[in-house]
Design a protein around this motif. Structure first.
Motif: not given
Length: 184
Positions: A158-165
């Motif tokens: 899932k996309p993480e909220p800090y870098k969007g990875k």
């Protein structure tokens, strides 16, 4: 009366709908054939290429089923005539996607590659362009199955909220958080 349930469904050219004795709807079209079992309180009538969905009584359960089955039938008709398509993007350094037939091979930053077997009803293709994130393109006539498979692929990273990875839908807007330095 349900606002969604009372809307008629117009059948495009080349789409045929048949309702069996056991209340099973079968929709055939150029993209394939879909079937849906329906509740006994719901009746579907086909007149001059227009489907109308009716309910037996005005009970709360029947009202809920009315709109549900009308929406499911409309999705099936659109699926066998036009089809559905979703695109997902892999955001992250070293993230890659490749497919061999119905097997999707994903490199997502884990210690091993993830192999994902797709159902036969879904057509998959991957695109990797220089300077752009790798993409996974899924196409199918079945909207429910396509959504479930796309959600399962997204859940692998899932996309993480800090870098969007991570794996995200191309039209998805992520809420980003500021890092530790923003609090000072």
């Amino acid at each position: 009366m349900s606002r969604i349930g009372k809307l008629p469904i117009t059948l495009p050219k080349g789409v045929e709908v048949s309702i069996s004795d056991k209340n099973v709807a079968t929709v055939k079209g150029p993209k394939g054939t879909l079937t849906q079992a329906m509740d006994n309180a719901i009746t579907v009538s086909n007149a001059d290429g227009v489907l109308n969905v009716k309910r037996a009584t005005d009970q709360k359960r029947h009202r809920a089923m009315h709109g549900l089955y009308r929406a499911l039938l409309a999705s099936m008709v659109k699926g066998v005539s036009e089809g559905y398509k979703t695109e997902q993007e892999l955001v992250g350094v070293g993230y890659r996607a490749a497919n061999k037939g119905q097997m999707l091979e994903l490199t997502l930053g884990y210690s091993h590659n993830v192999a994902f077997q797709l159902p036969a009803e879904i057509k998959v293709s991957t695109a990797t362009e220089k300077g752009a994130n790798p993409k996974i393109i899924l196409e199918s006539a079945d909207k429910q199955l396509l959504g479930a498979v796309a959600a399962k692929i997204r859940s692998l990273r899932k996309p993480e909220p800090y870098k969007g990875k991570g794996i995200k839908f191309t039209d998805e807007i992520l809420r980003r958080k500021a890092g530790k330095s923003a609090g000072k």
